[in-house]
Scaffold this active site. Structure first.
Site, PDB file in Angstrom:
ATOM      1  N   PHE A 113       0.853  -1.186   0.000  1.00 49.79           N
ATOM      2  CA  PHE A 113       0.000   0.000   0.000  1.00 49.79           C
ATOM      3  C   PHE A 113       0.889   1.235   0.000  1.00 49.79           C
ATOM      4  CE2 PHE A 113      -4.707   0.361   0.942  1.00 49.79           C
ATOM      5  CZ  PHE A 113      -5.051  -0.751   0.200  1.00 49.79           C
ATOM      6  N   GLN A 226      -8.487  13.983   3.876  1.00 51.70           N
ATOM      7  CA  GLN A 226      -7.795  13.219   2.834  1.00 51.70           C
ATOM      8  C   GLN A 226      -8.603  13.146   1.536  1.00 51.70           C
ATOM      9  OE1 GLN A 226      -6.860   8.729   3.214  1.00 51.70           O
ATOM     10  NE2 GLN A 226      -4.890   9.770   3.241  1.00 51.70           N
ATOM     11  N   HIS A 228      -8.562  11.074  -1.705  1.00 51.93           N
ATOM     12  CA  HIS A 228      -7.981   9.810  -2.205  1.00 51.93           C
ATOM     13  C   HIS A 228      -7.688   9.964  -3.692  1.00 51.93           C
ATOM     14  CE1 HIS A 228      -7.629   5.586  -3.254  1.00 51.93           C
ATOM     15  NE2 HIS A 228      -7.650   5.272  -1.978  1.00 51.93           N
ATOM     16  N   LEU A 238     -15.061   4.942  -4.615  1.00 56.49           N
ATOM     17  CA  LEU A 238     -13.636   4.639  -4.481  1.00 56.49           C
ATOM     18  C   LEU A 238     -13.205   3.486  -5.386  1.00 56.49           C
ATOM     19  CD1 LEU A 238     -11.064   5.207  -2.656  1.00 56.49           C
ATOM     20  CD2 LEU A 238     -11.694   3.114  -1.492  1.00 56.49           C
ATOM     21  N   GLU A 241      -6.962   1.606  -3.386  1.00 53.93           N
ATOM     22  CA  GLU A 241      -5.506   1.675  -3.563  1.00 53.93           C
ATOM     23  C   GLU A 241      -4.931   0.273  -3.840  1.00 53.93           C
ATOM     24  OE1 GLU A 241      -3.597   4.555  -1.002  1.00 53.93           O
ATOM     25  OE2 GLU A 241      -2.082   3.094  -0.468  1.00 53.93           O
ATOM     26  N   ARG A 272      -0.771   9.234  -0.176  1.00 50.12           N
ATOM     27  CA  ARG A 272      -1.965   9.671  -0.916  1.00 50.12           C
ATOM     28  C   ARG A 272      -1.975  11.172  -1.214  1.00 50.12           C
ATOM     29  NH1 ARG A 272      -6.584   5.981   2.079  1.00 50.12           N
ATOM     30  NH2 ARG A 272      -5.963   4.078   0.992  1.00 50.12           N
ATOM     31  N   HIS A 336     -12.223  11.503   1.006  1.00 49.27           N
ATOM     32  CA  HIS A 336     -12.253  10.105   1.432  1.00 49.27           C
ATOM     33  C   HIS A 336     -12.238   9.916   2.947  1.00 49.27           C
ATOM     34  CE1 HIS A 336     -11.509   5.837   1.243  1.00 49.27           C
ATOM     35  NE2 HIS A 336     -10.326   5.936   1.816  1.00 49.27           N
ATOM     36  N   ARG A 380      -3.173  10.140   6.235  1.00 50.77           N
ATOM     37  CA  ARG A 380      -3.229   8.740   6.687  1.00 50.77           C
ATOM     38  C   ARG A 380      -2.664   7.825   5.617  1.00 50.77           C
ATOM     39  NH1 ARG A 380      -6.872   4.446   5.753  1.00 50.77           N
ATOM     40  NH2 ARG A 380      -8.446   5.728   4.727  1.00 50.77           N
TER      41      ARG A 380
HETATM   42  C1  LIG Z   1     -14.819   3.157   0.357  1.00 49.32           C
HETATM   43  C2  LIG Z   1     -13.864   3.087   1.515  1.00 49.32           C
HETATM   44  C3  LIG Z   1     -12.856   2.147   1.535  1.00 49.32           C
HETATM   45  C4  LIG Z   1     -11.950   2.068   2.598  1.00 49.32           C
HETATM   46  N1  LIG Z   1     -10.974   1.123   2.597  1.00 49.32           N
HETATM   47  C5  LIG Z   1     -10.125   1.040   3.645  1.00 49.32           C
HETATM   48  C6  LIG Z   1      -9.110   0.039   3.683  1.00 49.32           C
HETATM   49  O1  LIG Z   1      -8.978  -0.780   2.791  1.00 49.32           O
HETATM   50  N2  LIG Z   1      -8.284   0.017   4.755  1.00 49.32           N
HETATM   51  C7  LIG Z   1      -8.386   0.908   5.787  1.00 49.32           C
HETATM   52  O2  LIG Z   1      -7.603   0.824   6.735  1.00 49.32           O
HETATM   53  N3  LIG Z   1      -9.371   1.841   5.781  1.00 49.32           N
HETATM   54  C8  LIG Z   1     -10.232   1.927   4.751  1.00 49.32           C
HETATM   55  N4  LIG Z   1     -11.214   2.883   4.757  1.00 49.32           N
HETATM   56  C9  LIG Z   1     -11.442   3.678   5.975  1.00 49.32           C
HETATM   57  C10 LIG Z   1     -12.136   2.811   7.033  1.00 49.32           C
HETATM   58  O3  LIG Z   1     -13.033   1.930   6.413  1.00 49.32           O
HETATM   59  C11 LIG Z   1     -12.909   3.628   8.056  1.00 49.32           C
HETATM   60  O4  LIG Z   1     -12.141   4.712   8.507  1.00 49.32           O
HETATM   61  C12 LIG Z   1     -13.286   2.768   9.254  1.00 49.32           C
HETATM   62  O5  LIG Z   1     -13.912   1.578   8.831  1.00 49.32           O
HETATM   63  C13 LIG Z   1     -14.194   3.531  10.201  1.00 49.32           C
HETATM   64  O6  LIG Z   1     -14.653   2.643  11.177  1.00 49.32           O
HETATM   65  P1  LIG Z   1     -15.434   3.180  12.435  1.00 49.32           P
HETATM   66  O7  LIG Z   1     -15.759   1.988  13.282  1.00 49.32           O
HETATM   67  O8  LIG Z   1     -14.698   4.298  13.065  1.00 49.32           O
HETATM   68  O9  LIG Z   1     -16.773   3.817  11.858  1.00 49.32           O
HETATM   69  P2  LIG Z   1     -18.029   3.182  10.957  1.00 49.32           P
HETATM   70  O10 LIG Z   1     -17.691   1.836  10.506  1.00 49.32           O
HETATM   71  O11 LIG Z   1     -18.344   4.238  10.017  1.00 49.32           O
HETATM   72  O12 LIG Z   1     -19.127   3.061  12.070  1.00 49.32           O
HETATM   73  C14 LIG Z   1     -19.786   4.171  12.617  1.00 49.32           C
HETATM   74  C15 LIG Z   1     -20.935   3.680  13.488  1.00 49.32           C
HETATM   75  O13 LIG Z   1     -21.499   4.772  14.206  1.00 49.32           O
HETATM   76  C16 LIG Z   1     -22.906   4.708  14.159  1.00 49.32           C
HETATM   77  N5  LIG Z   1     -23.440   6.062  14.343  1.00 49.32           N
HETATM   78  C17 LIG Z   1     -23.019   7.205  13.746  1.00 49.32           C
HETATM   79  N6  LIG Z   1     -23.773   8.240  14.185  1.00 49.32           N
HETATM   80  C18 LIG Z   1     -24.659   7.750  15.084  1.00 49.32           C
HETATM   81  C19 LIG Z   1     -25.711   8.314  15.865  1.00 49.32           C
HETATM   82  N7  LIG Z   1     -26.037   9.612  15.822  1.00 49.32           N
HETATM   83  N8  LIG Z   1     -26.415   7.486  16.667  1.00 49.32           N
HETATM   84  C20 LIG Z   1     -26.137   6.173  16.714  1.00 49.32           C
HETATM   85  N9  LIG Z   1     -25.170   5.576  15.987  1.00 49.32           N
HETATM   86  C21 LIG Z   1     -24.441   6.357  15.188  1.00 49.32           C
HETATM   87  C22 LIG Z   1     -23.190   4.092  12.797  1.00 49.32           C
HETATM   88  O14 LIG Z   1     -24.461   3.514  12.770  1.00 49.32           O
HETATM   89  C23 LIG Z   1     -22.077   3.047  12.704  1.00 49.32           C
HETATM   90  O15 LIG Z   1     -22.472   1.871  13.372  1.00 49.32           O
HETATM   91  C24 LIG Z   1     -12.088   2.971   3.683  1.00 49.32           C
HETATM   92  C25 LIG Z   1     -13.104   3.935   3.673  1.00 49.32           C
HETATM   93  C26 LIG Z   1     -13.978   4.006   2.590  1.00 49.32           C
HETATM   94  C27 LIG Z   1     -15.020   5.066   2.601  1.00 49.32           C
END
Ligand SMILES: Cc1cc2nc3c(=O)[nH]c(=O)nc-3n(C[C@H](O)[C@H](O)[C@H](O)COP(=O)(O)OP(=O)(O)OC[C@H]3O[C@@H](n4cnc5c(N)ncnc54)[C@H](O)[C@@H]3O)c2cc1C
Length: 570
Positions: A113, A226, A228, A238, A241, A272, A336, A380
């Site tokens: 990556f 960021q 992307h 997306l 990468e 990135r 992103h 990142r």
């Molecule tokens: C298309 C894409 C591809 C990616 N690929 C990669 C990758 O290959 N490798 C990597 O390291 N990172 C990657 N990322 C980044 C990574 O996926 C995210 O940063 C990470 O998964 C975020 O996880 P999280 O648990 O913080 O939040 P999320 O998985 O977004 O979870 C947020 C949670 O909060 C809850 N929530 C939010 N607001 C409220 C509210 N008001 N009340 C109740 N619940 C609420 C939602 O329901 C959800 O359950 C990618 C991102 C994208 C967009």
């Protein structure tokens, strides 16, 4: 409805935190506005980083590359923890049941990556997030943690500077509840939809950042957004990468592999921010095609693409009518990820345990994309975010369980009926509006387009001031925004209105931080201050909410443990 630990958010960070808190002996509930399996972690494609020593990798090299990737803004104490604990988290995930893709010898496979010399990204084809999320949810179901899904948190409850729970809307019934807890972990994910377009799903509206910002916790590094390098024009989807990690090339309109000019050593796999700037420069100087450059996978071969990059092949066919095995696909930089977020320490605490001056709220923790430990600093590295969710999700779960134990003994009252009635009144007033105000969708688009115009790959003072004025105007209009549906059951108009309020707070903090930082570092590239300026700006910017609409900013030193800032070339 009282728990030791309440986790808000059921993505990877939230579920990992809930499991750790429960294993530490706490009574835990996890609450989410969407079903856990629809959390945005599901969208992660490319993989998760770790330096596994049994194959000659070294956590210090991963740490150094993360620091360099951050343009030296990441806090090195946190980065050391991330890199050191990565290996054991990957093994834990494997033991939970994640079926990682294998290499020819049958060992866990890796791919390269950006910003890293070695292949240390573990993956499940190009749907790694989905695979991890499903396995984590199985563990939650097995654990007996209480799951409140399709519950939407509307506010935080505090008592004398200590968090004691939340108010939440049960979307199925429209009822408002208070949920009391001795400690609360915010794992509410990113804010991608503050920008239009974005690679993020519609649910990524920065709710937790806004809730806690309003409660007195500063947001840190918010100017670091960021872009992307490979997103589809129009819908912003997306193209992982992983494609460049597996060897895809970037070409301009003349068919030139232009990264040779900008990053002669790392080429397409530079960090990135570097690749996005290079692409935008090619486009701005007239060597793009219709606002894009090209991603060329053809030389990887059809069989390889269909096995390792299956999902993005399908995306290309469906959304761009391009068969990656036969022709290059037009892509461009797109919003992103938010490097900044709720300021926390390395155990997820949103308050300064050492009594320093950044303030915060006791009993409140944050993890995942909503938080800013600061691991990612100015930029990142790909595949470090999934790692962030599990490493710091686990740590915040353990710390929150310990805090809850002490808090239970201290007799702090949990929220009562008065809090619930007040919140019901506020929501009912919103529902009772006469419907003549602005519509949510239109305002959301105006905000997103202004942010994408003025806070993208290249920025300047004039543009950012224009965006700030726009956000102020939208905040004014938000005061009378209309909710078209006054019903109780699954009132998505109400949810969208509440989300817009959260997003405007996030936009305000991003623009405020960006105007403040008078240099170029990582993703924050100013044409009016084109150089990095360590003398004045090797520090974090904290943004505090103020009732008068003019956020207050302050700064914090960057933690440097072993890697002194250097000129950053790839
Ligand atoms: C298309 C894409 C591809 C990616 N690929 C990669 C990758 O290959 N490798 C990597 O390291 N990172 C990657 N990322 C980044 C990574 O996926 C995210 O940063 C990470 O998964 C975020 O996880 P999280 O648990 O913080 O939040 P999320 O998985 O977004 O979870 C947020 C949670 O909060 C809850 N929530 C939010 N607001 C409220 C509210 N008001 N009340 C109740 N619940 C609420 C939602 O329901 C959800 O359950 C990618 C991102 C994208 C967009």
């Amino acid at each position: 409805m009282d728990y030791d630990v309440l986790v808000v958010g059921a993505g990877l960070a939230g579920m990992r935190a809930a499991l750790a808190a429960q294993q530490a002996g706490a009574d835990v509930a996890i609450l989410s506005k969407v079903h856990p399996l629809r959390s945005h972690s599901n969208a992660a494609q490319g993989g998760i980083n770790a330096a596994l020593t049994d194959r000659g990798d070294d956590w210090q090299e991963h740490g150094y590359e993360t620091v360099k990737g951050s343009d030296y803004l990441g806090d090195q104490d946190a980065i050391e923890i991330l890199a050191e604990e990565a290996g054991s988290e990957i093994i834990t995930l494997e033991h939970m049941g994640v079926i990682f893709s294998r290499n020819e010898e049958g060992y866990l496979g890796t791919r390269r990556f950006g910003g890293q010399q070695r292949a240390r990204t573990f993956f499940v084809s190009d749907f790694t997030g989905q695979a991890l999320l499903h396995v984590m949810f199985e563990q939650i179901v097995k654990s007996g943690v209480r799951v409140l899904d399709e519950w939407f948190v509307t506010s935080l409850v505090t008592h004398e500077g200590i968090c004691t729970g939340v108010t939440a809307l049960e979307m199925r019934t429209g009822e408002i509840h208070t949920v009391g807890a001795r400690s609360v972990i915010l794992a509410t994910g990113g804010l991608g939809r503050v920008f239009e377009p974005s690679t993020n799903g519609l649910v990524c509206t920065g709710d937790g950042m806004s809730l806690v910002y309003r409660a007195g916790v500063p947001l840190m590094d918010m100017e670091m957004v960021q872009y992307h390098p490979t997103t589809l024009k129009g819908n912003g989807l997306l193209i992982s990468e992983a494609a460049r990690g597996e060897g895809a090339h970037l070409l301009n309109a003349d068919g030139e592999r232009f990264m040779q000019k900008y990053a002669p050593n790392m080429l397409e796999l530079a960090s990135r921010d570097v690749v996005s700037r290079a692409e935008q420069t090619e486009i701005n100087e007239g060597r793009g095609i219709d606002g894009c450059v090209l991603l060329d996978c053809r030389h990887l071969g059809r069989d390889f693409i269909l096995e390792k990059l299956h999902q993005i092949h399908e995306e290309g066919m469906t959304y761009a009518n391009v068969d990656l095995t036969k022709e290059p696909i037009p892509i461009r930089p797109g919003m992103h990820y938010q490097m900044g977020g709720l300021k926390t320490d390395v155990d997820g605490r949103c308050w300064d345990k050492l009594g320093g001056d950044w303030g915060g709220v006791q009993g409140l923790f944050a993890a995942g994309e909503a938080a800013c430990v600061s691991l990612h600093g100015g930029n990142r590295l790909g595949a470090n975010s999934l790692l962030d969710t599990v490493v710091f999700g686990r740590r915040s779960g353990v710390a929150a369980a310990a805090f809850a134990k002490d808090a239970a003994a201290s007799g702090i009252p949990l929220p009562g009926d008065a809090v619930q009635s007040q919140e019901e009144e506020r929501i009912n007033a919103l529902l009772a509006r006469n419907g003549t105000g602005d519509r949510v969708a239109g305002m959301r688009l105006e905000m997103g387009e202004a942010m994408n115009e003025h806070l993208a790959v290249f920025r300047n003072e004039e543009g950012m001031q224009t965006a700030f004025e726009k956000i102020k105007e939208l905040q004014q209009r938000y005061g009378s925004v209309s909710v078209k549906n006054s019903g109780k059951i699954y009132n998505t108009s109400l949810i969208f209105a509440l989300e817009l309020g959260f997003m405007l707070d996030c936009a305000e903090s991003i623009v405020s931080g960006a105007i403040q930082r008078k240099e170029s570092r990582g993703a924050h590239t100013r044409t009016d201050f084109p150089d990095r300026n360590d003398d004045e700006w090797l520090k974090h910017i904290l943004v505090y909410y103020q009732d008068d609409g003019e956020p207050r900013t302050s700064t914090l030193p960057v933690v440097i443990t072993r890697w002194e800032p250097q000129i950053r070339v790839y």
